[in-house]
Design an enzyme around this catalytic site. Sequence first.
Site, PDB file in Angstrom:
ATOM      1  N   GLY A   5      29.643 -27.857 -47.267  1.00  0.00           N
ATOM      2  CA  GLY A   5      31.426 -29.163 -46.815  1.00  0.00           C
ATOM      3  C   GLY A   5      31.568 -29.803 -46.207  1.00  0.00           C
ATOM      4  O   GLY A   5      32.186 -30.528 -46.137  1.00  0.00           O
ATOM      5  N   GLU A  54      32.496 -32.166 -49.098  1.00  0.00           N
ATOM      6  CA  GLU A  54      33.770 -31.284 -49.591  1.00  0.00           C
ATOM      7  C   GLU A  54      34.327 -32.363 -48.752  1.00  0.00           C
ATOM      8  O   GLU A  54      35.340 -33.355 -49.218  1.00  0.00           O
ATOM      9  CB  GLU A  54      33.608 -30.263 -49.494  1.00  0.00           C
ATOM     10  CG  GLU A  54      33.044 -29.184 -50.533  1.00  0.00           C
ATOM     11  CD  GLU A  54      33.697 -27.543 -50.354  1.00  0.00           C
ATOM     12  OE1 GLU A  54      33.019 -27.137 -48.716  1.00  0.00           O
ATOM     13  OE2 GLU A  54      33.465 -26.764 -50.927  1.00  0.00           O
ATOM     14  N   GLU A  58      25.899 -23.768 -51.572  1.00  0.00           N
ATOM     15  CA  GLU A  58      26.308 -22.393 -51.004  1.00  0.00           C
ATOM     16  C   GLU A  58      25.968 -21.427 -51.685  1.00  0.00           C
ATOM     17  O   GLU A  58      25.912 -20.079 -51.041  1.00  0.00           O
ATOM     18  CB  GLU A  58      28.112 -22.744 -50.917  1.00  0.00           C
ATOM     19  CG  GLU A  58      28.954 -23.426 -50.170  1.00  0.00           C
ATOM     20  CD  GLU A  58      28.776 -24.838 -50.212  1.00  0.00           C
ATOM     21  OE1 GLU A  58      27.996 -25.400 -50.932  1.00  0.00           O
ATOM     22  OE2 GLU A  58      29.884 -25.569 -49.568  1.00  0.00           O
ATOM     23  N   ALA A  87      29.503 -26.530 -43.211  1.00  0.00           N
ATOM     24  CA  ALA A  87      30.103 -25.398 -42.603  1.00  0.00           C
ATOM     25  C   ALA A  87      29.259 -24.631 -41.764  1.00  0.00           C
ATOM     26  O   ALA A  87      28.129 -24.333 -41.996  1.00  0.00           O
ATOM     27  CB  ALA A  87      31.379 -24.509 -43.102  1.00  0.00           C
TER      28      ALA A  87
HETATM   29  C1  3H9 Z   1      29.535 -24.260 -45.960  1.00  0.00           C
HETATM   30  O1  3H9 Z   1      29.172 -25.400 -45.725  1.00  0.00           O
HETATM   31  C2  3H9 Z   1      31.239 -23.466 -46.478  1.00  0.00           C
HETATM   32  C3  3H9 Z   1      32.041 -24.010 -47.215  1.00  0.00           C
HETATM   33  O2  3H9 Z   1      32.133 -24.945 -48.237  1.00  0.00           O
HETATM   34  C4  3H9 Z   1      33.511 -23.379 -47.439  1.00  0.00           C
HETATM   35  C5  3H9 Z   1      33.452 -23.150 -45.727  1.00  0.00           C
HETATM   36  C6  3H9 Z   1      35.641 -22.584 -46.168  1.00  0.00           C
HETATM   37  N1  3H9 Z   1      25.239 -24.246 -40.113  1.00  0.00           N
HETATM   38  O3  3H9 Z   1      17.033 -26.092 -41.381  1.00  0.00           O
HETATM   39  P1  3H9 Z   1      16.450 -26.850 -39.521  1.00  0.00           P
HETATM   40  C7  3H9 Z   1      20.758 -25.294 -37.595  1.00  0.00           C
HETATM   41  S1  3H9 Z   1      28.271 -23.159 -46.420  1.00  0.00           S
HETATM   42  C8  3H9 Z   1      24.457 -23.354 -38.445  1.00  0.00           C
HETATM   43  O4  3H9 Z   1      15.531 -25.978 -39.259  1.00  0.00           O
HETATM   44  P2  3H9 Z   1      15.626 -29.091 -41.054  1.00  0.00           P
HETATM   45  C9  3H9 Z   1      19.513 -23.834 -38.064  1.00  0.00           C
HETATM   46  O5  3H9 Z   1      19.730 -22.735 -37.899  1.00  0.00           O
HETATM   47  C10 3H9 Z   1      26.654 -24.373 -45.593  1.00  0.00           C
HETATM   48  N2  3H9 Z   1      23.956 -24.045 -38.022  1.00  0.00           N
HETATM   49  O6  3H9 Z   1      16.388 -28.007 -40.399  1.00  0.00           O
HETATM   50  C11 3H9 Z   1      18.204 -24.722 -37.120  1.00  0.00           C
HETATM   51  O7  3H9 Z   1      18.621 -24.078 -35.759  1.00  0.00           O
HETATM   52  P3  3H9 Z   1      17.825 -23.756 -34.495  1.00  0.00           P
HETATM   53  C12 3H9 Z   1      26.564 -26.111 -46.908  1.00  0.00           C
HETATM   54  C13 3H9 Z   1      22.707 -24.693 -38.749  1.00  0.00           C
HETATM   55  O8  3H9 Z   1      15.575 -30.825 -40.927  1.00  0.00           O
HETATM   56  C14 3H9 Z   1      18.930 -25.773 -36.656  1.00  0.00           C
HETATM   57  O9  3H9 Z   1      20.426 -26.201 -37.920  1.00  0.00           O
HETATM   58  N3  3H9 Z   1      25.296 -25.860 -45.888  1.00  0.00           N
HETATM   59  C15 3H9 Z   1      23.565 -24.956 -40.633  1.00  0.00           C
HETATM   60  O10 3H9 Z   1      14.599 -28.288 -41.921  1.00  0.00           O
HETATM   61  C16 3H9 Z   1      17.452 -27.258 -38.371  1.00  0.00           C
HETATM   62  O11 3H9 Z   1      18.085 -26.209 -39.429  1.00  0.00           O
HETATM   63  C17 3H9 Z   1      24.308 -24.881 -45.999  1.00  0.00           C
HETATM   64  O12 3H9 Z   1      24.160 -24.577 -46.592  1.00  0.00           O
HETATM   65  C18 3H9 Z   1      24.503 -24.534 -40.880  1.00  0.00           C
HETATM   66  N4  3H9 Z   1      25.024 -25.324 -41.698  1.00  0.00           N
HETATM   67  O13 3H9 Z   1      16.893 -29.219 -42.546  1.00  0.00           O
HETATM   68  C19 3H9 Z   1      22.819 -26.563 -45.469  1.00  0.00           C
HETATM   69  N5  3H9 Z   1      22.220 -26.052 -41.191  1.00  0.00           N
HETATM   70  O14 3H9 Z   1      16.734 -24.562 -34.381  1.00  0.00           O
HETATM   71  C20 3H9 Z   1      22.039 -25.341 -44.891  1.00  0.00           C
HETATM   72  C21 3H9 Z   1      21.165 -25.446 -40.414  1.00  0.00           C
HETATM   73  O15 3H9 Z   1      18.636 -23.393 -33.681  1.00  0.00           O
HETATM   74  N6  3H9 Z   1      21.038 -26.249 -44.039  1.00  0.00           N
HETATM   75  N7  3H9 Z   1      21.869 -24.928 -38.738  1.00  0.00           N
HETATM   76  O16 3H9 Z   1      16.856 -22.552 -35.510  1.00  0.00           O
HETATM   77  C22 3H9 Z   1      19.843 -26.376 -43.711  1.00  0.00           C
HETATM   78  O17 3H9 Z   1      20.174 -26.716 -45.603  1.00  0.00           O
HETATM   79  C23 3H9 Z   1      19.119 -27.223 -43.251  1.00  0.00           C
HETATM   80  O18 3H9 Z   1      19.264 -26.857 -42.037  1.00  0.00           O
HETATM   81  C24 3H9 Z   1      18.844 -28.823 -43.339  1.00  0.00           C
HETATM   82  C25 3H9 Z   1      18.303 -29.139 -42.166  1.00  0.00           C
HETATM   83  C26 3H9 Z   1      18.601 -30.103 -44.712  1.00  0.00           C
HETATM   84  C27 3H9 Z   1      20.677 -29.218 -43.260  1.00  0.00           C
END
Ligand code: 3H9
Length: 691
Positions: free
Chosen positions: A102, A105, A125, A62
């Site tokens: 998400g 999911e 999450e 998400a």
């Molecule tokens: C969820 O899914 C809830 C659901 O179950 C239910 C809903 C009803 N959203 O980390 P990076 C941005 S909760 C928005 O530097 P990497 C990040 O801020 C979500 N933005 O890259 C950054 O922005 P900026 C569950 C996001 O390659 C840019 O993307 N998912 C999100 O080192 C690059 O990120 C997570 O918790 C996001 N979800 O790592 C995953 N994700 O360039 C969280 C990233 O402006 N994300 N951004 O600074 C991660 O773990 C890592 O970002 C990922 C990439 C492994 C994906």
Amino acid sequence: MSIVDQTREGDVLVLTINNPPVNAFSPGVPEGLHAGLDAAEGDGGIKAVVIIGGGRTFIAGADIKTFDLPREQAPDLRGFIQRLDSFSKPTVAAIHGTALGGGLEVALACNYRVATRDAQMGLPEVKLGVLPGAGGTQRLPRVVGVEKALEMMLSGNPIKATEAKQLGLVDEIVEGDLREGAIAFARAHADARPLPRVSERTVGADPAVFAAAREGIKKTHRGQLSPSLIIDLAEMAATRPFAEGWDAEARLFMQAKDSPQSRGLRHIFFAEREAGKIPGITKDTPTTEIKSAGIIGAGTMGGGIAMNFLSVGIPVTIVETSQEALDRGLSVIRRNYENSAKKGRLSMEDVEKRMGLLTPTLNMEDLADADIIIEAVFENMDVKKDIFTRLDAIAKPGAILATNTSTLDVNEIASVTSRPEQVIGLHFFSPANVMKLLEIVRADKTSDSVLATSMALAKRIGKVGVVVGVCDGFVGNRMIHRYGDEARKLVEEGAKPEDVDAAMNALGLPMGPFQMSDMAGLDVGYLIRQHQAKVRGLPKPDGWLDRIVEMGRKGQKTGAGVYDYDENRRPKPNADIQRLIEDYRTQKGIQSRQIGQDEITGRLVYSLVNEGAQILDEGIAQRAGDIDVIYIYGYGFPAYHGGPMQYADEVGLKNVVADLEKYGQTPAPLLKRLAEEGETFAQYDRERAGA
Ligand code: 3H9
């Protein structure tokens, strides 16, 4: 290219999500996917649908930025998943990169999942203080079993596609082109009926699994809300119909999302990423590739710093002044690696490989080829100046000259060299091979390229780098001094040291101020206080803690400090110390009073906040978020409080100011101004970033 592209490949419709950088489920994505399903539904020629991510990844979850939007404006992930689950034609998720939260999911609501061999998938999450809120808590246990699902949801760590295949979470690993493989898979399953739907499966579990999980989180997630909600929901997956678990999940997700803990963790998620951004430094700022490092000093700090480089394959030359010190340093490094090997974290082959990258020497000239040289000797300006003068003559042009000082003026150190633009502070935290924080101290003349290279290096060696300016103690230690002062004052006024520590433990810090200073050595602070008094021409400090040090109780290293220590290093209050404190109060005419836990917590945290605000105002830290990152990764402040500055935002800056004034502290001008204007530190950061 639209946010969701529809491409017809014969009888298969491919929906490609284009929402860089990580294909988060942002506004526009559900609309695009719904439009894709509409098209597939309305076209008799389409027999199956493939959902795939454009760019580097499948959906990474998400969109966390939308969590604070009113519900009607937030992208409706659950609504889309509900439709996907009941869709009439086969759906295939084609996963590369990371399918997280998400994203996984969505994949779980498809009939089938295929993935590249290097893909990863998980439900992280919990790391954001929430829970999988779009069916994950109900579907994952039904696929991989309750125990494995709990492990994944409580750790938040992803698994590899190969393991996912063994667990049945992935139906097929695609070796060649993912898109083509997924289309072929979809075609092969186009006529399969009934369609496999995870929501129709059932899963059982031994009740003992839930009891064990509830016991486990007391240790791993003490004081946190979302882990226990995750267990409750996994239990529903095993005991209740799908629809009941699905509804409960929506309710509990909102409860977790709206908690201060989730706000704190989300704040840190973004603050950590913001910390990597430095005004004036862009992707085009030239950086140097660090292929070799030199370290001066093989003591605790130098050895720990060396390990960071060796562990990522960068050769290190380490310099000492005597063979004995060198041998001792090397054997500590070896022992640390061997201990990791004993715990199964490393093979003995890796230990040898890393040790093979280490060159010990007594000759500083051997650093002539190093791309970076880090000085890690004891804190004495004359010694450091001498070392940097010599380094200036030895180091090759372009080499970065770094000091690991935690207090001294990096400008002064740089001034003895002919190349101050190459000099920077790299303040590692002890134990340097473990602690994730690296304060990167930008001196007046440090070049952009040296700064950018140091930031990239931090990432490469697994640290969170935060840029700070030059001042006494930089950010972290300057704040901790005020915190230490306040802790001693609380005891002076009537609190027991163990009450002060207990208050911080209750807040979630592994150690309170006195447990921490006993571990670091009480003589360190003692010498600093004595020195500062001398410099300012003040009388010799005579606090109750100084008296303890003068008894020879210097902390854990002498077996006793504020507390006594048993062989397991467990602290135990000592009656003599309590008497010493009482005598001290009597002598100084202090009327002791009862001090409650709330007052202790408030005064200690606000002393950090107050100094933090001053540091921010002086430009020593770029953002309040940077300060929070420093406190979480360097000082064990619980991430679920988001750091001291975010904690203050939650309490309300007006209340913080009122409490500071009530307890005789002068609020920093910036803090006072923000409080009067009804602002938060987060708003201050946003305004300055121009957002
Ligand atoms: C969820 O899914 C809830 C659901 O179950 C239910 C809903 C009803 N959203 O980390 P990076 C941005 S909760 C928005 O530097 P990497 C990040 O801020 C979500 N933005 O890259 C950054 O922005 P900026 C569950 C996001 O390659 C840019 O993307 N998912 C999100 O080192 C690059 O990120 C997570 O918790 C996001 N979800 O790592 C995953 N994700 O360039 C969280 C990233 O402006 N994300 N951004 O600074 C991660 O773990 C890592 O970002 C990922 C990439 C492994 C994906």
